[in-house]
Design a protein around this motif. Structure first.
Motif, PDB file in Angstrom:
ATOM      1  N   SER A   1       0.831  -1.209   0.000  1.00  0.00           N
ATOM      2  CA  SER A   1       0.000   0.000   0.000  1.00  0.00           C
ATOM      3  C   SER A   1       0.864   1.257   0.000  1.00  0.00           C
ATOM      4  O   SER A   1       0.521   2.264  -0.635  1.00  0.00           O
ATOM      5  CB  SER A   1      -0.928   0.008   1.216  1.00  0.00           C
ATOM      6  OG  SER A   1      -1.843  -1.071   1.159  1.00  0.00           O
TER       7      SER A   1
ATOM      8  N   ASP B   1       2.066   1.854  -3.506  1.00  0.00           N
ATOM      9  CA  ASP B   1       0.974   2.396  -4.308  1.00  0.00           C
ATOM     10  C   ASP B   1       0.737   3.864  -3.983  1.00  0.00           C
ATOM     11  O   ASP B   1       0.482   4.678  -4.877  1.00  0.00           O
ATOM     12  CB  ASP B   1      -0.300   1.581  -4.070  1.00  0.00           C
ATOM     13  CG  ASP B   1      -1.395   1.913  -5.073  1.00  0.00           C
ATOM     14  OD1 ASP B   1      -1.110   1.929  -6.290  1.00  0.00           O
ATOM     15  OD2 ASP B   1      -2.534   2.173  -4.646  1.00  0.00           O
ATOM     16  N   GLU B   2       0.853   4.224  -2.708  1.00  0.00           N
ATOM     17  CA  GLU B   2       0.688   5.627  -2.325  1.00  0.00           C
ATOM     18  C   GLU B   2       1.808   6.486  -2.904  1.00  0.00           C
ATOM     19  O   GLU B   2       1.573   7.612  -3.360  1.00  0.00           O
ATOM     20  CB  GLU B   2       0.668   5.753  -0.799  1.00  0.00           C
ATOM     21  CG  GLU B   2       0.458   7.176  -0.284  1.00  0.00           C
ATOM     22  CD  GLU B   2      -0.894   7.771  -0.666  1.00  0.00           C
ATOM     23  OE1 GLU B   2      -1.008   9.011  -0.688  1.00  0.00           O
ATOM     24  OE2 GLU B   2      -1.832   6.993  -0.947  1.00  0.00           O
TER      25      GLU B   2
ATOM     26  N   GLU C   1       0.875   7.200  -6.400  1.00  0.00           N
ATOM     27  CA  GLU C   1      -0.172   8.226  -6.453  1.00  0.00           C
ATOM     28  C   GLU C   1       0.439   9.620  -6.306  1.00  0.00           C
ATOM     29  O   GLU C   1       0.070  10.561  -7.010  1.00  0.00           O
ATOM     30  CB  GLU C   1      -1.203   7.996  -5.348  1.00  0.00           C
ATOM     31  CG  GLU C   1      -2.091   6.776  -5.557  1.00  0.00           C
ATOM     32  CD  GLU C   1      -3.189   7.025  -6.579  1.00  0.00           C
ATOM     33  OE1 GLU C   1      -3.373   8.178  -6.996  1.00  0.00           O
ATOM     34  OE2 GLU C   1      -3.863   6.043  -6.954  1.00  0.00           O
TER      35      GLU C   1
ATOM     36  N   ARG D   1       3.059   7.548 -13.149  1.00  0.00           N
ATOM     37  CA  ARG D   1       3.487   6.194 -12.792  1.00  0.00           C
ATOM     38  C   ARG D   1       3.698   5.295 -14.008  1.00  0.00           C
ATOM     39  O   ARG D   1       4.432   4.307 -13.919  1.00  0.00           O
ATOM     40  CB  ARG D   1       2.487   5.557 -11.835  1.00  0.00           C
ATOM     41  CG  ARG D   1       1.191   5.085 -12.491  1.00  0.00           C
ATOM     42  CD  ARG D   1       0.367   4.270 -11.527  1.00  0.00           C
ATOM     43  NE  ARG D   1      -0.156   5.083 -10.439  1.00  0.00           N
ATOM     44  CZ  ARG D   1      -0.693   4.564  -9.340  1.00  0.00           C
ATOM     45  NH1 ARG D   1      -0.765   3.266  -9.178  1.00  0.00           N
ATOM     46  NH2 ARG D   1      -1.169   5.351  -8.406  1.00  0.00           N
TER      47      ARG D   1
ATOM     48  N   TYR E   1       6.285   2.131 -14.362  1.00  0.00           N
ATOM     49  CA  TYR E   1       5.795   0.797 -14.697  1.00  0.00           C
ATOM     50  C   TYR E   1       6.523   0.232 -15.919  1.00  0.00           C
ATOM     51  O   TYR E   1       6.984  -0.913 -15.914  1.00  0.00           O
ATOM     52  CB  TYR E   1       4.291   0.844 -14.988  1.00  0.00           C
ATOM     53  CG  TYR E   1       3.398   0.937 -13.772  1.00  0.00           C
ATOM     54  CD1 TYR E   1       3.921   1.114 -12.496  1.00  0.00           C
ATOM     55  CD2 TYR E   1       2.020   0.851 -13.898  1.00  0.00           C
ATOM     56  CE1 TYR E   1       3.088   1.204 -11.388  1.00  0.00           C
ATOM     57  CE2 TYR E   1       1.186   0.937 -12.793  1.00  0.00           C
ATOM     58  CZ  TYR E   1       1.724   1.107 -11.540  1.00  0.00           C
ATOM     59  OH  TYR E   1       0.898   1.183 -10.451  1.00  0.00           O
TER      60      TYR E   1
ATOM     61  N   GLU F   1      -2.748  -2.506 -14.020  1.00  0.00           N
ATOM     62  CA  GLU F   1      -3.392  -2.755 -12.730  1.00  0.00           C
ATOM     63  C   GLU F   1      -2.821  -3.974 -12.016  1.00  0.00           C
ATOM     64  O   GLU F   1      -3.013  -4.150 -10.811  1.00  0.00           O
ATOM     65  CB  GLU F   1      -4.912  -2.907 -12.902  1.00  0.00           C
ATOM     66  CG  GLU F   1      -5.360  -4.135 -13.688  1.00  0.00           C
ATOM     67  CD  GLU F   1      -5.384  -3.920 -15.189  1.00  0.00           C
ATOM     68  OE1 GLU F   1      -5.920  -4.780 -15.907  1.00  0.00           O
ATOM     69  OE2 GLU F   1      -4.863  -2.880 -15.639  1.00  0.00           O
TER      70      GLU F   1
ATOM     71  N   LEU G   1       1.875  -4.025  -9.662  1.00  0.00           N
ATOM     72  CA  LEU G   1       2.419  -4.026  -8.303  1.00  0.00           C
ATOM     73  C   LEU G   1       2.587  -5.439  -7.768  1.00  0.00           C
ATOM     74  O   LEU G   1       3.597  -5.762  -7.139  1.00  0.00           O
ATOM     75  CB  LEU G   1       1.514  -3.209  -7.374  1.00  0.00           C
ATOM     76  CG  LEU G   1       1.616  -1.684  -7.499  1.00  0.00           C
ATOM     77  CD1 LEU G   1       0.709  -1.021  -6.480  1.00  0.00           C
ATOM     78  CD2 LEU G   1       3.048  -1.212  -7.326  1.00  0.00           C
TER      79      LEU G   1
END
Length: 279
Positions: A66, A69-70, A73, A83, A87, A257, A260
């Motif tokens: 998490s 992911d933050e 963001e 991002r 990626y 999606e 991660l």
């Protein structure tokens, strides 16, 4: 590939990290206020059950996932590339790493380090990051600090500290012309040398605030010309073994999606700490 901008030749002096004006009276100056009151050795004496340790590990894994992911963001709202750049670079770096036969542990470090390479840019003024032209000497001095700043951020999180050495070296170059330390050749971590090729290919083939986009074929030719100069020639040779970029480019943009979990699988996370224990 920040070096594709025009920039002054001089390298900025390293900037000391800012220090708090004072420490709370109850807190020793040598111990950050956020440091836990117990040590690792004390924790090992608690005789937790295997089920309890499994729960702790599971929560640590989910929390770290998490957190990554933050970070993504935050980069989305702060940098020009967003991002999707991280990626694509992570996926290409992993393709090269697999072609080179890296171990699962090294691939895990490579993937996570590639994903978080630009985290230090969150401490660089946004107007510098999105400026559509040549940076001034002062602006370039600030920009060159982002690998060190990114490493410092990761050092604050024990479950991500393993990526810090790669992040601080991700702008180093084979001939010593990179930054922040001016490392050269095999003094640069292999993961950072692989990343440099993947990042440069992506920078040349995708729009940024300061570049003219090249075709994949032209980008590959440029990388080949710089083998032994900016890039490790062995890494370039394995990059070329990936074949026609038309074939592998589609794999770099596939199903963001799921990325991660591809890059930060629980098995890789556990293996990282298992290896540390065995060492």
């Amino acid at each position: 590939m920040d070096e594709s901008r025009s920039q002054p030749a001089s390298q900025p002096a390293s900037q000391p990290a800012s220090q708090p004006a004072s420490q709370p009276a109850s807190q020793p100056a040598s111990q950050p206020a956020s440091q836990p009151a117990f040590s690792f050795e004390e924790l090992t004496l608690c005789n937790f059950s295997p089920h309890t340790f499994a729960n702790i590990t599971h929560f640590l894994y989910l929390t770290t996932l998490s957190l990554i992911d933050e970070f993504m963001e935050m980069l989305d709202s702060w940098t020009f590339e967003r991002r999707s750049h991280s990626y694509r670079v992570a996926r290409l770096a992993l393709l090269i790493g697999k072609e080179m036969g890296l171990s699962q542990r090294d691939l895990f470090v490579l993937g996570v380090g590639s994903l978080l390479h630009d985290i230090g840019k969150m401490r660089v003024p946004r107007e510098i990051l999105v400026k559509p032209g040549k940076l001034s000497e002062d602006e370039w001095s600030l920009m060159r600090q982002h690998p060190r700043l990114g490493s410092e951020i990761l050092e604050r999180f024990p479950s991500l500290q393993f990526a810090s050495p790669m992040v601080v070296q991700h702008q180093e170059r084979w001939n010593g012309s990179g930054y922040p330390q001016g490392l050269k050749g095999k003094d640069i971590l292999l993961e950072a040398r692989i990343f440099a090729v993947a990042d440069s290919f992506d920078a040349m083939t995708n729009q940024r605030s300061y570049n003219v986009v090249k075709s994949a074929k032209d980008a590959c030719l440029e990388l080949s010309h710089q083998a032994g100069v900016l890039y490790d020639p062995v890494v370039i040779r394995h990059f070329q073994k990936l074949g026609d970029p038309v074939d592998f480019e589609s794999r770099l943009r596939w199903r963001d999606e799921t990325l991660l979990h591809e890059i930060f699988p629980v098995g890789g996370f556990l293996e990282l700490f298992t290896n540390e224990e065995e060492d």
